[in-house]
Scaffold this motif. Structure first.
Motif, short mmCIF file in Angstrom:
data_model
loop_
_atom_site.label_atom_id
_atom_site.label_comp_id
_atom_site.label_asym_id
_atom_site.label_seq_id
_atom_site.Cartn_x
_atom_site.Cartn_y
_atom_site.Cartn_z
N TRP A 286 0.85 -1.19 0.00
CA TRP A 286 0.00 0.00 0.00
C TRP A 286 0.88 1.23 0.00
N ASP A 287 0.50 2.21 -0.81
CA ASP A 287 1.16 3.51 -0.73
C ASP A 287 0.04 4.54 -0.81
N ASP A 288 0.19 5.63 -0.06
CA ASP A 288 -0.90 6.61 -0.01
C ASP A 288 -1.20 7.21 -1.38
N ALA A 289 -0.25 7.15 -2.29
CA ALA A 289 -0.51 7.65 -3.65
C ALA A 289 -1.69 6.91 -4.29
N LEU A 290 -1.94 5.69 -3.83
CA LEU A 290 -3.06 4.93 -4.39
C LEU A 290 -4.40 5.59 -4.09
N ALA A 291 -4.42 6.42 -3.05
CA ALA A 291 -5.69 7.05 -2.65
C ALA A 291 -5.86 8.45 -3.27
N ALA A 292 -4.81 8.94 -3.94
CA ALA A 292 -4.86 10.32 -4.44
C ALA A 292 -5.95 10.48 -5.51
N THR A 293 -6.68 11.60 -5.42
CA THR A 293 -7.73 11.87 -6.42
C THR A 293 -7.58 13.30 -6.94
N THR A 294 -8.03 13.51 -8.18
CA THR A 294 -8.28 14.88 -8.66
C THR A 294 -9.67 14.87 -9.27
N ASP A 295 -10.44 15.88 -8.91
CA ASP A 295 -11.84 15.98 -9.35
C ASP A 295 -12.59 14.67 -9.11
N GLY A 296 -12.32 14.05 -8.00
CA GLY A 296 -13.05 12.84 -7.64
C GLY A 296 -12.56 11.58 -8.35
N ARG A 297 -11.58 11.72 -9.25
CA ARG A 297 -11.05 10.53 -9.94
C ARG A 297 -9.78 10.06 -9.28
N ARG A 298 -9.65 8.77 -9.17
CA ARG A 298 -8.44 8.23 -8.57
C ARG A 298 -7.31 8.32 -9.61
N VAL A 299 -6.26 9.07 -9.27
CA VAL A 299 -5.25 9.43 -10.27
C VAL A 299 -4.54 8.21 -10.85
N VAL A 300 -4.28 7.20 -10.02
CA VAL A 300 -3.51 6.05 -10.50
C VAL A 300 -4.21 5.38 -11.69
N LEU A 301 -5.54 5.52 -11.73
CA LEU A 301 -6.27 4.87 -12.83
C LEU A 301 -5.94 5.48 -14.19
N ASP A 302 -5.41 6.71 -14.19
CA ASP A 302 -4.96 7.29 -15.47
C ASP A 302 -3.88 6.43 -16.10
N GLY A 303 -3.24 5.61 -15.27
CA GLY A 303 -2.23 4.70 -15.79
C GLY A 303 -2.78 3.75 -16.85
N LEU A 304 -4.06 3.42 -16.74
CA LEU A 304 -4.67 2.52 -17.74
C LEU A 304 -4.73 3.21 -19.10
N ALA A 305 -5.18 4.46 -19.10
CA ALA A 305 -5.27 5.21 -20.36
C ALA A 305 -3.88 5.44 -20.95
N GLU A 306 -2.92 5.73 -20.07
CA GLU A 306 -1.56 5.96 -20.57
C GLU A 306 -0.97 4.68 -21.14
N PHE A 307 -1.29 3.57 -20.51
CA PHE A 307 -0.78 2.28 -21.01
C PHE A 307 -1.41 1.97 -22.37
#
Ligand SMILES: NC(=O)c1ccc[n+]([C@@H]2O[C@H](COP(=O)([O-])OP(=O)(O)OC[C@H]3O[C@@H](n4cnc5c(N)ncnc54)[C@H](O)[C@@H]3O)[C@@H](O)[C@H]2O)c1
Ligand SMILES: [Zn+2]
Length: 384
Positions: free
Chosen positions: A322-343
């Motif tokens: 677990w790392d707290d970055a996993l909980a980070a959000t912008t505008d209610g979106r979980r930022v780490v999930l942007d990794g899917l679009a980038e991938f």
């Protein structure tokens, strides 16, 4: 209409040595590697050394110079070894590549000159990329100095640097001229980095080699303690699995969308940039593996026992899942999930994510259910 179908077949071959004291005068590996193609010529060599490696082993630049002097009939060191900052942030600094090109231009480096790189995966990527584009590719002899680089990145065919906040956004496929894995370098590697490198071994065991995974479970305590007689076999097996994949997958230069060796990496790459490299690549990969394994369990692809084995092994090796970055959000979106679009953007075609059916058994999926990934991530919160 006239159509000519051009077909070009290019074969690549490079030796991967496992040795010790690679720059001891009596060690033939480096000389042999550099002179492999033209035995009767003197070869120009420019050496770059990871500053942290040189700090830990102050004798190293002198040893490289002495090695070249001893083998002066075959090797011409064109300058004193250059010390460069290692670590991920070096891959963010575009100016370093330009400085290298300036120096190599002054020295008249040509396509048969050799760039010897001694360092961690980040330095190999950075200098390897600079070398890959000069004259469309100088010869690169890599001496990887970290567990990760000896077991994975250093034996592969890729290099790259970060740009626009994206990992490895600029890069090239550039097989090395030779790889020299020297066990002695690992003696000065921090325990943190010894552990971080092992994430790639867990990754490749999970998708390719169930027996290796069991071996990792059996040796987890010794591996975590960095005991050489456990770490060395891990490196050799992990490197062999990566080399086999490159040689036999049918897609060494990743033209298709499938990317099994990037298992766990969509989240890992995003976590690395989100944390501004506070997390090492291997540390982020361990979290990425855990997310994708829990996700596979929640999707009914693999059973709970498999998912628990993966998390237990990673934790026993010393990873935090677990790392707290996993909980980070912008505008209610979980930022780490942007990794899917980038991938997906990186792959170009369809989103292709490698998941597990069981240990040693990978499966590719083309869709990811976002609420279920969120659920998988939240499950790891408890694994702190
Ligand atoms: N090109 C590829 O195919 C590929 C594959 C996997 C990973 N990578 C890249 O590899 C990098 C990670 O590599 P890494 O884990 O080696 O990290 P790293 O290169 O950042 O090294 C970690 C730290 O250890 C230091 N170090 C390295 N060897 C040392 C030694 N023997 N003694 C003392 N200090 C030493 C480095 O200077 C750095 O500070 C990432 O940038 C990742 O993206 C590339
Ligand atoms: Zn990786």
């Amino acid at each position: 209409m006239r159509r000519h179908l051009q077909r070009v077949t290019v074969e690549f071959e490079y030796p991967v040595y496992f040795t010790r004291d690679v720059f001891a005068a009596a060690n033939p590996c480096f000389r042999e590697a550099v002179t492999a193609r033209e035995a009767n010529r003197r070869h120009r060599v420019f050496a770059v050394v990871d500053r942290n490696v040189a700090v830990a082993s102050p004798w190293l630049p002198g040893a490289i110079r002495a090695y070249a002097d001893h083998h002066a009939d075959a090797l011409a060191l064109v300058a004193e070894p250059l010390l460069l900052e290692g670590g991920e942030s070096a891959k963010d600094d575009a100016a370093i590549g330009t400085r290298l090109h300036t120096r190599w231009n002054e020295l008249g480096m040509d396509r048969q000159s050799v760039i010897a790189i001694v360092g961690g995966g980040a330095l190999l990527d950075l200098v390897g990329y600079a070398a890959a584009v000069l004259h469309r590719g100088l010869r690169v002899v890599r001496a990887p100095t970290s567990v990760l680089a000896q077991a994975d990145s250093g034996v592969g065919v890729k290099c790259g640097v970060n740009s626009f906040g994206k990992k490895n956004f600029l890069g090239a496929f550039a097989p090395p001229f030779a790889v020299l894995n020297d066990a002695r370098f690992l003696e000065t590697l921090s325990s943190r980095d010894v552990i971080a490198g092992m994430a790639e071994a867990v990754k490749v065991a999970l998708i390719r080699d169930a027996e290796f995974f069991t071996w990792l479970e059996q040796h987890a305590a010794d591996l975590r303690a960095g005991k050489g007689d456990a770490v060395q076999p891990l490196i050799e097996r992990c490197a062999a699995l990566h080399l086999r994949h490159i040689a036999t997958s049918g897609d060494p230069f990743e033209l298709g969308s499938a990317r099994p060796l990037d298992f766990g990496h969509w989240a890992a790459h995003k976590l690395e940039s989100m944390t501004r490299h506070r997390l090492r690549h291997g540390e982020a990969v361990a979290i990425g593996l855990a997310i994708d394994t829990v996700y596979a369990e929640l999707s009914g692809l693999c059973d709970a026992v498999t998912a628990a084995r993966v998390q237990t092994l990673l934790a026993r090796l010393g990873f935090r899942l677990w790392d707290d970055a996993l909980a980070a959000t912008t505008d209610g979106r979980r930022v780490v999930l942007d990794g899917l679009a980038e991938f997906r953007e990186h792959l170009g075609g369809e989103l292709t994510i490698t998941l597990l059916r069981g240990v040693g058994e990978a499966i590719e999926v083309h869709e990811i259910d976002v609420p279920r990934v969120e659920h998988a991530i939240e499950r790891l919160r408890g694994a702190r």
